[in-house]
Design a protein around this motif. Structure first.
Motif, PDB file in Angstrom:
ATOM      1  N   ARG A  92     -15.363   1.658  -3.676  1.00  0.00           N
ATOM      2  CA  ARG A  92     -15.110   1.757  -2.236  1.00  0.00           C
ATOM      3  C   ARG A  92     -16.101   0.947  -1.408  1.00  0.00           C
ATOM      4  NH1 ARG A  92     -15.380   7.985  -1.521  1.00  0.00           N
ATOM      5  NH2 ARG A  92     -14.974   7.547   0.686  1.00  0.00           N
TER       6      ARG A  92
ATOM      7  N   CYS B 116      -6.153   0.708   0.965  1.00  0.00           N
ATOM      8  CA  CYS B 116      -5.909   2.038   0.431  1.00  0.00           C
ATOM      9  C   CYS B 116      -4.943   2.783   1.343  1.00  0.00           C
ATOM     10  CB  CYS B 116      -7.238   2.797   0.324  1.00  0.00           C
ATOM     11  SG  CYS B 116      -7.085   4.536  -0.106  1.00  0.00           S
TER      12      CYS B 116
ATOM     13  N   ASN C 287     -11.272  -1.065  -0.360  1.00  0.00           N
ATOM     14  CA  ASN C 287     -11.439  -0.020   0.658  1.00  0.00           C
ATOM     15  C   ASN C 287     -10.587  -0.268   1.899  1.00  0.00           C
ATOM     16  OD1 ASN C 287     -12.885  -2.226   1.549  1.00  0.00           O
ATOM     17  ND2 ASN C 287     -14.638  -1.055   2.272  1.00  0.00           N
TER      18      ASN C 287
ATOM     19  N   ASP D   2      -4.538   3.706  -5.693  1.00  0.00           N
ATOM     20  CA  ASP D   2      -4.638   4.520  -4.483  1.00  0.00           C
ATOM     21  C   ASP D   2      -5.951   5.301  -4.506  1.00  0.00           C
ATOM     22  OD1 ASP D   2      -4.297   6.060  -2.265  1.00  0.00           O
ATOM     23  OD2 ASP D   2      -2.490   7.070  -2.950  1.00  0.00           O
ATOM     24  N   LEU D   3      -6.962   4.772  -3.810  1.00  0.00           N
ATOM     25  CA  LEU D   3      -8.285   5.397  -3.831  1.00  0.00           C
ATOM     26  C   LEU D   3      -8.242   6.845  -3.352  1.00  0.00           C
ATOM     27  CD1 LEU D   3     -10.343   2.479  -2.247  1.00  0.00           C
ATOM     28  CD2 LEU D   3     -10.329   3.121  -4.631  1.00  0.00           C
TER      29      LEU D   3
ATOM     30  N   TYR E  54      -8.745  -0.585 -11.918  1.00  0.00           N
ATOM     31  CA  TYR E  54      -9.441  -0.946 -10.687  1.00  0.00           C
ATOM     32  C   TYR E  54     -10.193  -2.266 -10.798  1.00  0.00           C
ATOM     33  CZ  TYR E  54      -8.353   3.327  -8.179  1.00  0.00           C
ATOM     34  OH  TYR E  54      -7.692   4.317  -7.499  1.00  0.00           O
TER      35      TYR E  54
ATOM     36  N   ILE F 148       0.852  -1.185   0.000  1.00  0.00           N
ATOM     37  CA  ILE F 148       0.000   0.000   0.000  1.00  0.00           C
ATOM     38  C   ILE F 148       0.889   1.236   0.000  1.00  0.00           C
ATOM     39  CG2 ILE F 148      -1.790   1.253   1.236  1.00  0.00           C
ATOM     40  CD1 ILE F 148      -2.599  -1.407   2.537  1.00  0.00           C
TER      41      ILE F 148
END
Length: 778
Positions: A399, A459, A456, A317-318, A445, A235
């Motif tokens: 998400r 992230c 979610n 990377d949301l 994604y 991450i």
């Protein structure tokens, strides 16, 4: 706490025990610390090593970065994983065998990271998930920076990672040694990058042997398992990803598209480790840099580990790509270039939403996403509205806590619509082209969800929120002199306390808050106005003390229930105390009849054919009442910030003065079963005047608005024009609802504020972007 505060607290504690000839369990802060240190649970000590440049150096004027030593502090990740696997808190929140998950309709769905199918050869596969990100703890004292490294495992469920709950731990911490002049120095940047990779190799060296040879580990189910490790996901935000890959700025870390060809609406070939290594062997430095964006001087740490490809392990990377990037830095800025409107300031208050943005953070961008779409409709071309509608749907789908095959199909549809409609910005002359890395990343994604489950909990917001407990708070609690050692010790103490608490809970030495006397409920109460003394009186409900924090959502741990509402413990101070006075306050002459209607409905709620309501024979009530102005709604919302059971709590307000200002009367979803014919599965919407006196809304149409994707409602009235107001039972409340006015094409006067929103407009959107729970409901 500081040591001085601990000593003061223990002194005060001791003073209260003198009359009992007793003393507190600790004599001072050293006694407390020694007790924690002696706890064997969670005992993973900090280790350190130093690194320095060992290549060729110039004969004279050796650059300081080549002569410097770089220190890294770390905990053995092998032991940390053992502690996670033995944590009894994870008994019901962990999987040992990879699995595939299906819906009742036999469609594959993606949720936890471990819902995949690697070859484990009979052993439990444990993939460590790593995250890193530089953070600043003090701006005023010279940008004191740290580079923390975090660790989790893919076996535990998403909810555990999102709430941390000992499922995300600090594994390494260093102080980045860089100055402004070094940031533009290519050689220093490459050296710094390589030191980072070498540090990761050293830290995870203890895990490497058990990537091929099983390790026997005690697990939360009290059994011993053969375990095979394999580095899982990493991450990181985009700058960190570049360091991990050794890739040039503005190149995609996932695919081979050239940095000038990132339009994002076509297929892409993905990077792989073998291809990268081949390019480095065959091509010159200039070709690697300009044609492929590869930095030849950097050797990724992942090359030292078997069967691992860093390109596959890096996640989208949301937070930075979608929320702060594509939404705020692209779409919102483009609209601001086209127009400026004051509409957002007039939206009604809702949990976790604020009205002004001086410095943009991820939370600010999330808050703006909730209210932006209806605010611009009518002032921008229709394709701009469609662009935002498609993009916001994409954001909220990716998400979600669980994503099905149908969701992935919808995800691709809204992404195609986004690429189709956002060309309007080029037509309007706002942008010249669409080769934007953050928009291009949206293409990756769907594949990442298929590979690794819901994103979610994977992230960078997970690691950024961990900064607070692992770095920022320990730094602020230190004396600032050689703070690093104090911060490490604080983390070590907290880990021991958390491990001890989990062990106590597993042994049954635990009481929930509900088991303790709160000092009020079990005492004789001589106050005639207290609701406990009048259980036979009608209650209409609220939380007494309102604060800014009370407006935000509260994370609560399970058990998991669909929805539950608790009325406040204490009533409002002052105000009406009988039906007659409340009737005048509400300006409802028929209020006594409304009470009769409510009592009649409750008496016959189970009747198959209830008798017709007759005020002459229905039970009447004209006694004392207690007015409450808020309630707490707890509901299952795993896609939002929630506890381990996926539970969240929000407060619903109905008060004549909110935080010393104007009145606030929130809206709620009310469960009507099959009595309401609408697209919200039998959910009606009401505005709370007092708990539980409500004003009803009616759906304008049975389907949503085609531009925004939201339902439209209006306040309901009787045939004679009087408002449709009644009393409801608390069990009918599902959760809070948020409405945004249908503004029309006119600009709003500046004096209109958020407290005017529900009073000055007649038609409203049911805001499905208020949070993920609302998105899934509406």
């Amino acid at each position: 706490m500081s040591t001085g505060q601990i000593n003061t607290l223990l002194d005060l504690w001791a003073a209260t025990l003198i009359k009992h000839q007793d003393s507190p369990p600790f004599t001072g802060h050293w006694d407390l610390y020694e007790t924690i240190d002696s706890t064997p649970l969670g005992n993973v000590t900090w280790e350190t090593f130093s690194m320095s440049y060992n290549g060729e150096k110039p004969a004279n004027n050796v650059p300081p970065q080549m002569a410097a030593k770089y220190n890294m502090w770390f905990c053995d990740p092998h032991l940390l994983v053992h502690h996670m696997l033995s944590n009894p808190d994870f008994t019901m929140e962990i999987k040992y065998v990879p699995y595939q998950d299906y819906t009742n309709e036999d469609k594959c769905c993606y949720k936890n990271f471990f819902s995949e199918d690697p070859e484990t050869h009979g052993s439990a596969f444990v993939p460590p998930i790593v995250g890193s990100n530089k953070t600043t703890v003090s701006v005023a004292t010279g940008h004191t920076e740290y580079h923390p490294l975090y660790l989790s495992i893919g076996n535990i469920f998403n909810g555990v990672q999102r709430t941390h709950h000992n499922g995300v731990v600090l594994v390494g911490l260093a102080i980045p040694k860089s100055t402004k002049e070094h940031l533009e120095d290519k050689d220093f940047c490459n050296l710094h990058c390589q030191i980072f990779h070498s540090s990761l190799t050293k830290i995870f060296d203890s895990v490497k042997p058990n990537m091929t040879i099983p390790n026997v580990v005690h697990c939360p189910d009290s059994h011993y398992w053969h375990v095979i490790y394999g580095l899982g996901l990493y991450i990181a935000n985009y700058p960190e990803q570049l360091v991990l890959l050794g890739v040039v700025q503005n190149w995609c870390p996932k695919c081979l598209n050239h940095r000038r060809n990132l339009k994002g609406d076509g297929p892409s070939l993905l990077w792989c480790r073998e291809h990268t290594n081949l390019l480095i062997q065959e091509l010159k430095h200039a070709n690697l840099w300009y044609d492929y964006g590869i930095i030849q001087e950097v050797m990724p740490f992942i090359n030292d580990f078997p069967q691992v490809d860093i390109h596959e392990l890096l996640l989208p990377d949301l937070l930075h790509q979608i929320i702060k990037g594509t939404f705020k830095d692209h779409l919102v800025d483009w609209v601001e270039d086209y127009l400026y409107s004051n509409r957002i300031a007039a939206v009604a208050p809702f949990a976790a939403r604020q009205h002004s943005f001086k410095q943009w953070t991820g939370d600010d961008s999330k808050a703006l996403m909730k209210v932006y779409l209806p605010a611009i409709k009518g002032h921008v071309p229709q394709d701009v509205v469609h662009t935002f509608s498609a993009f916001l749907d994409f954001c909220y789908i990716v998400r979600q806590d669980m994503i099905t095959e149908d969701d992935l199909i919808q995800l691709q549809d809204v992404l195609d619509w986004f690429h189709q409609y956002h060309k309007i910005f080029k037509t309007m002359g706002v942008v010249l082209g669409f080769s934007f890395l953050r928009q291009h990343s949206l293409n990756h994604y769907s594949l990442m969800i298929r590979l690794y489950g819901a994103l979610n909990s994977l992230c960078s917001s997970i690691t950024e929120s961990k900064h607070i407990k692992a770095v920022k708070e320990p730094w602020h609690h230190s004396n600032r002199y050689k703070a690093l050692g104090q911060m490490l010790l604080t983390n070590q103490h907290l880990n021991k306390i958390a491990a001890a608490q989990s062990d106590f809970d597993a042994c049954g030495n635990h009481k929930s808050l509900d088991d303790y006397d709160d000092g009020d409920n079990n005492n004789d109460n001589e106050n005639d106005d207290a609701p406990q003394a009048h259980l036979n009186h009608l209650c209409v409900n609220e939380l007494q003390n309102q604060t800014a924090e009370g407006d935000a959502a509260n994370v609560i741990d399970g058990p998991t229930v669909q929805a539950h509402v608790e009325l406040a413990v204490m009533p409002m101070l002052g105000g009406a105390h009988d039906v007659s006075a409340l009737m005048h306050d509400l300006k409802l002459p028929n209020f006594p009849t409304m009470i009769q209607q409510f009592l009649h409905n409750q008496l016959h709620i189970t009747d198959h054919e209830p008798p017709k309501f007759d005020p002459a024979t229905a039970p009447a009530f004209m006694g004392r009442v207690f007015v409450f102005s808020s309630a707490a709604a707890s509901f299952y919302a795993p896609s939002d910030l929630s506890g381990t059971g996926g539970m969240q709590r929000k407060h619903i307000q109905a008060t004549t003065s909110w935080q010393g200002g104007p009145a606030r009367n929130d809206c709620i979803f009310v469960s009507m079963n099959d009595k309401v014919n609408c697209g919200l599965d039998g959910l009606a919407i009401v505005r709370v005047l007092h708990f539980l006196v409500v004003h009803w809304f009616a759906y304008i149409t049975d389907s949503w608005d085609p531009d925004t994707g939201m339902y439209l409602i209006t306040s309901s009235s009787h045939d004679d024009g009087t408002p449709d107001i009644s009393i409801i039972h608390i069990d009918c409340i599902f959760c809070a609802a948020h409405l945004i006015p249908l503004y029309g094409a006119n600009f709003l006067p500046h004096e209109i504020g958020p407290h005017d929103s529900y009073n000055m407009f007649h038609a409203f959107y049911v805001n499905k972007y208020a949070d993920h729970h609302a998105f899934e409901v509406a």
